[in-house]
Design an enzyme around this catalytic site. Structure first.
Site, PDB file in Angstrom:
ATOM      1  N   GLU A  51       0.825  -1.211   0.000  1.00 12.72           N
ATOM      2  CA  GLU A  51       0.000   0.000   0.000  1.00 12.72           C
ATOM      3  C   GLU A  51       0.858   1.260   0.000  1.00 12.72           C
ATOM      4  O   GLU A  51       0.514   2.252  -0.648  1.00 12.72           O
ATOM      5  CB  GLU A  51      -0.962   0.001   1.187  1.00 12.72           C
ATOM      6  CG  GLU A  51      -1.969  -1.149   1.190  1.00 12.72           C
ATOM      7  CD  GLU A  51      -2.892  -1.156  -0.027  1.00 12.72           C
ATOM      8  OE1 GLU A  51      -2.866  -0.198  -0.809  1.00 12.72           O
ATOM      9  OE2 GLU A  51      -3.622  -2.149  -0.192  1.00 12.72           O
ATOM     10  N   TYR A  75      -6.434   6.502   3.323  1.00 16.42           N
ATOM     11  CA  TYR A  75      -6.498   5.371   2.409  1.00 16.42           C
ATOM     12  C   TYR A  75      -5.737   4.160   2.963  1.00 16.42           C
ATOM     13  O   TYR A  75      -6.299   3.070   3.110  1.00 16.42           O
ATOM     14  CB  TYR A  75      -5.949   5.725   1.014  1.00 16.42           C
ATOM     15  CG  TYR A  75      -5.699   4.464   0.229  1.00 16.42           C
ATOM     16  CD1 TYR A  75      -6.777   3.756  -0.289  1.00 16.42           C
ATOM     17  CD2 TYR A  75      -4.428   3.912   0.121  1.00 16.42           C
ATOM     18  CE1 TYR A  75      -6.585   2.545  -0.933  1.00 16.42           C
ATOM     19  CE2 TYR A  75      -4.230   2.715  -0.510  1.00 16.42           C
ATOM     20  CZ  TYR A  75      -5.305   2.029  -1.040  1.00 16.42           C
ATOM     21  OH  TYR A  75      -5.124   0.832  -1.645  1.00 16.42           O
ATOM     22  N   ASP A 132      -9.968   5.160  -2.700  1.00 16.51           N
ATOM     23  CA  ASP A 132      -8.822   5.577  -3.503  1.00 16.51           C
ATOM     24  C   ASP A 132      -9.341   6.247  -4.772  1.00 16.51           C
ATOM     25  O   ASP A 132     -10.543   6.486  -4.908  1.00 16.51           O
ATOM     26  CB  ASP A 132      -7.929   4.378  -3.830  1.00 16.51           C
ATOM     27  CG  ASP A 132      -8.513   3.537  -4.946  1.00 16.51           C
ATOM     28  OD1 ASP A 132      -9.753   3.497  -5.056  1.00 16.51           O
ATOM     29  OD2 ASP A 132      -7.750   2.934  -5.717  1.00 16.51           O
TER      30      ASP A 132
END
Length: 310
Positions: free
Chosen positions: A37, A120, A138
């Site tokens: 991520e 996020y 996102d």
DNA sequence: AAGACGGGGAT
DNA sequence: ATCCCAGTCTT
């Protein structure tokens, strides 16, 4: 008035046709997902995959990364872009090692408290690594909601309202809500794309507000990205690239990118890189941080004065 | 709310 | 030449 979004139809489509991505493999682990991520923040999937696998071979746990130097992290980050993420990920690994006994936390609040983790990434880790029921938003999610729900051709600028809009769509069931988060991102990435959406292949075609309205161009309210050519960012990138390639990752200041057209801009870039902790400088030498003996003399200029939690 | 912050591939 | 990419932090 379009039909309400059918989450389980989207989930069925996802289970049938999702791409086989490393972080979706069973047992990939919270650490691997966290690293993925970080790398996926503004960097496309296809560029992340090879760097992610190399990174996890080198540092298979937060403790392993925390034991490395920042220089190692910046070097392994290679050309992924936004190299401050490498420094932030290294710091987050240290925070996980000291504050969480080396285990990636599973709740949004503790994840948000880690360096480099925002709305996020915190929710992506909570959902994709631990199966929590949280809205993950996102750029793909925002575009799919803008079109399928709001009937617009493009999303507006990011806002906190995006989180509530996604939360309102989540299925009640934890497992289905986690799949739904991934499915919205997948749909935005492969079908409901920014440039030329493939509506003919979309599982939400019948429910899409934008299609129902005749795919109107509702304008683009997003801010435009600044020009990169000739920018300070480009200068920073050139300095860092030179140091990654240099012997012992160090160089005389006046010999770094000696042909850069604007020497003052290059010097500005060096100062800002020191400020970000991406390089360190002493005398007329600069190098990747923590990469050799007698580390730091003028590294901590103006940082750490203002860094607090939300 | 607006800017800074990489770099490569697609159009 | 411009857009876009599984964002975050600072002012």
């Amino acid at each position: 008035m379009p039909a309400p979004l059918p989450p389980l139809v989207l989930n069925e489509w996802f289970r049938r046709s999702a791409r086989d991505l490393p972080w979706r493999r069973p047992g990939f682990g919270a650490w691997g997902i966290l690293v993925s991520e970080f790398m996926l923040q503004q960097t496309p999937v296809t560029r992340v995959i090879p760097r992610l696998e190399a990174w996890l071979r080198t540092w298979p746990s937060p403790a392993a990364l925390a034991a490395a130097t920042p220089a190692d992290a910046v070097r392994e980050w290679a050309n992924l872009g936004y190299p401050r993420r490498a420094i932030w990920l290294h710091r987050a690994a240290g925070e996980i090692a000291t504050r969480h006994a080396g285990r990636v936390p599973d709740d949004v609040e503790h994840l948000l408290a880690l360096t480099g983790i925002g709305d996020y990434t915190a929710r992506a880790v909570a959902v994709f690594a631990y199966g929590k029921r949280e809205p993950v938003v996102d750029t793909n999610t925002r575009r799919v909601i803008a079109r399928a729900v709001q009937g617009r051709s493009q999303p507006g600028p990011p806002s906190r309202g995006d989180l509530a809009a996604m939360a309102a769509l989540l299925p009640e069931d934890d497992r289905e809500s986690a799949v739904f988060n991934a499915a919205m991102m997948e749909l935005g990435a492969v079908i409901c794309t920014a440039r030329a959406p493939r509506c003919g292949e979309c599982p939400l075609l019948d429910a899409c507000a934008w299609v129902g309205a005749g795919r109107p161009d509702t304008g683009d309210l997003r801010r435009k990205q600044a020009r990169y050519e000739g920018s300070d960012r480009q200068a920073r990138g050139a300095v860092l690239r030179a140091l990654r390639a240099a012997p012992r990752h160090e160089a005389r200041t006046e010999h770094v990118v000696p042909d850069w057209p604007d020497a003052a801009q290059r010097d500005r870039a060096i100062v800002s890189l020191v400020d970000d902790g991406l390089i360190e400088a002493f005398d007329d030498l600069i190098r990747l941080p923590g990469g050799g003996p007698q580390a730091s003399s003028s590294s901590e200029s103006s940082e750490s004065a203002s860094r607090a939690g939300r």
